[in-house]
Design a protein around this motif. Sequence first.
Motif, PDB file in Angstrom:
ATOM      1  N   GLN A  17       0.863  -1.180   0.000  1.00 43.54           N
ATOM      2  CA  GLN A  17       0.000   0.000   0.000  1.00 43.54           C
ATOM      3  C   GLN A  17       0.896   1.224   0.000  1.00 43.54           C
ATOM      4  O   GLN A  17       1.742   1.373   0.873  1.00 43.54           O
ATOM      5  N   LEU A  18       0.706   2.087  -0.978  1.00 42.32           N
ATOM      6  CA  LEU A  18       1.513   3.287  -1.109  1.00 42.32           C
ATOM      7  C   LEU A  18       0.597   4.495  -1.015  1.00 42.32           C
ATOM      8  O   LEU A  18      -0.387   4.583  -1.746  1.00 42.32           O
ATOM      9  N   ILE A  19       0.914   5.406  -0.116  1.00 33.06           N
ATOM     10  CA  ILE A  19       0.182   6.661   0.007  1.00 33.06           C
ATOM     11  C   ILE A  19       1.057   7.746  -0.600  1.00 33.06           C
ATOM     12  O   ILE A  19       2.155   8.019  -0.117  1.00 33.06           O
ATOM     13  N   ASP A  40       0.062  13.401  -2.614  1.00 33.75           N
ATOM     14  CA  ASP A  40      -1.225  14.067  -2.826  1.00 33.75           C
ATOM     15  C   ASP A  40      -2.362  13.411  -2.052  1.00 33.75           C
ATOM     16  O   ASP A  40      -3.500  13.842  -2.134  1.00 33.75           O
ATOM     17  N   GLY A  41      -2.067  12.351  -1.286  1.00 38.63           N
ATOM     18  CA  GLY A  41      -3.072  11.688  -0.462  1.00 38.63           C
ATOM     19  C   GLY A  41      -3.747  10.509  -1.124  1.00 38.63           C
ATOM     20  O   GLY A  41      -4.483   9.771  -0.473  1.00 38.63           O
ATOM     21  N   SER A  42      -3.505  10.297  -2.410  1.00 42.28           N
ATOM     22  CA  SER A  42      -4.116   9.151  -3.083  1.00 42.28           C
ATOM     23  C   SER A  42      -3.377   7.872  -2.676  1.00 42.28           C
ATOM     24  O   SER A  42      -2.248   7.902  -2.211  1.00 42.28           O
ATOM     25  N   LYS A  43      -4.075   6.752  -2.844  1.00 41.76           N
ATOM     26  CA  LYS A  43      -3.522   5.459  -2.439  1.00 41.76           C
ATOM     27  C   LYS A  43      -3.414   4.540  -3.655  1.00 41.76           C
ATOM     28  O   LYS A  43      -4.311   4.495  -4.492  1.00 41.76           O
ATOM     29  N   LEU A  44      -2.292   3.824  -3.737  1.00 35.67           N
ATOM     30  CA  LEU A  44      -2.062   2.818  -4.758  1.00 35.67           C
ATOM     31  C   LEU A  44      -1.802   1.508  -4.026  1.00 35.67           C
ATOM     32  O   LEU A  44      -0.958   1.457  -3.131  1.00 35.67           O
TER      33      LEU A  44
END
Length: 165
Positions: A16-18, A21-25
Amino acid sequence: MNIREIDLPGIGKKFQLIARDGSKLVLVVHDDGRRECYHFDSAVAEESLSMVTLDDDEARLVAGILGGMTYKPKALETMEMALDELILEWYRVDPDSGCVGRTIGELNVRQRCGVTIIALIEKHNAARHINPGPEVALTADCTLVVAGERRQQKLFKSILKNGCE
Protein backbone atom coordinates in the motif's frame (compact mmCIF):
# COMPACT_ATOMS: atom_id res chain seq x y z
CA MET A 1 5.71 8.38 0.17
CA ASN A 2 4.38 6.06 2.84
CA ILE A 3 4.70 2.35 1.95
CA ARG A 4 3.20 -0.56 3.87
CA GLU A 5 4.05 -4.18 3.03
CA ILE A 6 1.69 -7.01 3.99
CA ASP A 7 2.25 -10.76 3.57
CA LEU A 8 -0.67 -12.57 1.96
CA PRO A 9 -0.10 -16.26 2.80
CA GLY A 10 -0.79 -18.47 -0.18
CA ILE A 11 -1.23 -15.45 -2.44
CA GLY A 12 1.89 -13.25 -2.32
CA LYS A 13 2.46 -9.73 -1.00
CA LYS A 14 0.40 -6.56 -0.85
CA PHE A 15 1.96 -3.11 -0.98
CA GLN A 16 0.00 0.00 0.00
CA LEU A 17 1.51 3.29 -1.11
CA ILE A 18 0.18 6.66 0.01
CA ALA A 19 1.33 9.39 -2.38
CA ARG A 20 2.10 12.95 -1.34
CA ASP A 21 -1.23 14.07 -2.83
CA GLY A 22 -3.07 11.69 -0.46
CA SER A 23 -4.12 9.15 -3.08
CA LYS A 24 -3.52 5.46 -2.44
CA LEU A 25 -2.06 2.82 -4.76
CA VAL A 26 -2.37 -0.84 -3.77
CA LEU A 27 -0.20 -3.40 -5.55
CA VAL A 28 -0.78 -7.12 -5.05
CA VAL A 29 2.10 -9.28 -6.28
CA HIS A 30 0.84 -12.85 -6.66
CA ASP A 31 3.15 -15.82 -6.22
CA ASP A 32 2.32 -16.85 -9.81
CA GLY A 33 3.78 -13.55 -11.14
CA ARG A 34 0.55 -11.63 -11.74
CA ARG A 35 0.27 -8.10 -10.41
CA GLU A 36 -2.94 -6.28 -9.54
CA CYS A 37 -2.87 -2.49 -9.28
CA TYR A 38 -5.67 -0.60 -7.53
CA HIS A 39 -6.01 3.19 -7.42
CA PHE A 40 -7.95 5.01 -4.67
CA ASP A 41 -8.60 8.76 -4.54
CA SER A 42 -7.63 8.97 -0.85
CA ALA A 43 -5.78 6.99 1.81
CA VAL A 44 -9.06 6.06 3.53
CA ALA A 45 -11.21 5.31 0.46
CA GLU A 46 -12.81 1.86 0.50
CA GLU A 47 -13.67 1.63 -3.19
CA SER A 48 -11.01 1.76 -5.92
CA LEU A 49 -11.33 4.13 -8.86
CA SER A 50 -9.59 1.70 -11.20
CA MET A 51 -7.90 -1.68 -11.32
CA VAL A 52 -5.39 -3.22 -13.75
CA THR A 53 -4.02 -6.77 -13.83
CA LEU A 54 -0.58 -7.30 -15.38
CA ASP A 55 1.36 -10.49 -16.05
CA ASP A 56 5.03 -10.68 -15.07
CA ASP A 57 6.40 -9.37 -18.40
CA GLU A 58 3.95 -6.48 -18.50
CA ALA A 59 4.73 -5.55 -14.89
CA ARG A 60 8.47 -5.47 -15.59
CA LEU A 61 7.91 -3.28 -18.66
CA VAL A 62 5.79 -0.82 -16.64
CA ALA A 63 8.41 -0.84 -13.85
CA GLY A 64 11.08 0.06 -16.39
CA ILE A 65 9.02 2.93 -17.73
CA LEU A 66 8.22 4.25 -14.24
CA GLY A 67 11.84 3.78 -13.17
CA GLY A 68 13.14 5.89 -16.05
CA MET A 69 14.71 3.16 -18.19
CA THR A 70 12.98 4.29 -21.39
CA TYR A 71 12.70 8.04 -20.72
CA LYS A 72 14.43 10.16 -18.15
CA PRO A 73 12.89 13.53 -17.29
CA LYS A 74 15.30 16.44 -17.84
CA ALA A 75 15.36 17.37 -14.15
CA LEU A 76 16.58 13.87 -13.22
CA GLU A 77 19.39 13.98 -15.79
CA THR A 78 20.76 17.04 -13.99
CA MET A 79 20.47 15.30 -10.61
CA GLU A 80 22.21 12.18 -11.92
CA MET A 81 25.11 14.26 -13.23
CA ALA A 82 25.44 15.92 -9.82
CA LEU A 83 25.44 12.54 -8.05
CA ASP A 84 27.70 11.03 -10.72
CA GLU A 85 28.69 7.56 -9.48
CA LEU A 86 26.60 7.58 -6.29
CA ILE A 87 24.04 4.77 -6.20
CA LEU A 88 21.31 4.27 -3.62
CA GLU A 89 20.36 0.62 -3.10
CA TRP A 90 17.74 -1.09 -0.94
CA TYR A 91 18.67 -4.44 0.61
CA ARG A 92 16.50 -6.91 2.50
CA VAL A 93 18.59 -8.82 5.06
CA ASP A 94 17.93 -12.56 4.77
CA PRO A 95 17.37 -14.35 8.10
CA ASP A 96 20.33 -16.66 7.40
CA SER A 97 22.73 -13.82 6.52
CA GLY A 98 25.99 -13.69 8.45
CA CYS A 99 25.30 -10.07 9.40
CA VAL A 100 22.12 -10.75 11.41
CA GLY A 101 22.60 -9.72 15.03
CA ARG A 102 25.79 -7.79 14.25
CA THR A 103 26.01 -4.05 14.71
CA ILE A 104 27.04 -1.69 11.94
CA GLY A 105 30.21 -1.00 13.94
CA GLU A 106 31.06 -4.71 14.27
CA LEU A 107 30.66 -5.15 10.53
CA ASN A 108 32.95 -2.14 9.97
CA VAL A 109 30.96 -1.37 6.82
CA ARG A 110 32.34 2.02 5.86
CA GLN A 111 35.99 1.00 6.33
CA ARG A 112 35.61 -2.39 4.60
CA CYS A 113 33.72 -1.31 1.49
CA GLY A 114 33.13 2.47 1.59
CA VAL A 115 29.32 2.53 1.60
CA THR A 116 27.15 4.43 4.06
CA ILE A 117 24.00 2.93 5.55
CA ILE A 118 21.63 5.88 5.50
CA ALA A 119 18.54 4.11 6.86
CA LEU A 120 17.48 0.84 8.47
CA ILE A 121 13.83 -0.21 8.71
CA GLU A 122 13.03 -3.16 10.95
CA LYS A 123 10.29 -5.45 9.67
CA HIS A 124 9.08 -6.89 12.99
CA ASN A 125 8.22 -3.53 14.57
CA ALA A 126 8.55 -1.08 11.63
CA ALA A 127 11.12 0.94 13.62
CA ARG A 128 13.02 3.35 11.39
CA HIS A 129 16.62 4.32 12.03
CA ILE A 130 17.63 7.28 9.88
CA ASN A 131 21.41 7.67 9.68
CA PRO A 132 21.92 4.73 12.09
CA GLY A 133 24.99 4.77 14.31
CA PRO A 134 27.55 2.00 14.80
CA GLU A 135 25.58 0.57 17.75
CA VAL A 136 22.53 -0.34 15.63
CA ALA A 137 22.21 -4.10 15.00
CA LEU A 138 20.98 -5.61 11.75
CA THR A 139 17.90 -7.79 12.19
CA ALA A 140 16.43 -10.53 10.04
CA ASP A 141 14.23 -9.16 7.25
CA CYS A 142 15.18 -5.52 7.95
CA THR A 143 15.58 -3.23 4.96
CA LEU A 144 18.74 -1.17 4.52
CA VAL A 145 19.10 1.92 2.35
CA VAL A 146 22.75 2.18 1.34
CA ALA A 147 24.68 4.89 -0.54
CA GLY A 148 27.89 4.17 -2.43
CA GLU A 149 29.51 3.55 -5.78
CA ARG A 150 28.68 0.40 -7.78
CA ARG A 151 31.90 -1.45 -6.83
CA GLN A 152 31.37 -0.52 -3.17
CA GLN A 153 27.82 -1.87 -3.33
CA LYS A 154 29.16 -5.20 -4.62
CA LEU A 155 31.53 -5.43 -1.66
CA PHE A 156 28.69 -4.55 0.70
CA LYS A 157 26.56 -7.44 -0.63
CA SER A 158 29.37 -9.79 0.39
CA ILE A 159 29.43 -8.31 3.91
CA LEU A 160 25.65 -8.80 4.19
CA LYS A 161 25.97 -12.43 3.21
CA ASN A 162 29.08 -13.36 5.20
CA GLY A 163 29.10 -10.91 8.12
CA CYS A 164 32.54 -10.36 9.65
CA GLU A 165 34.26 -13.27 7.88
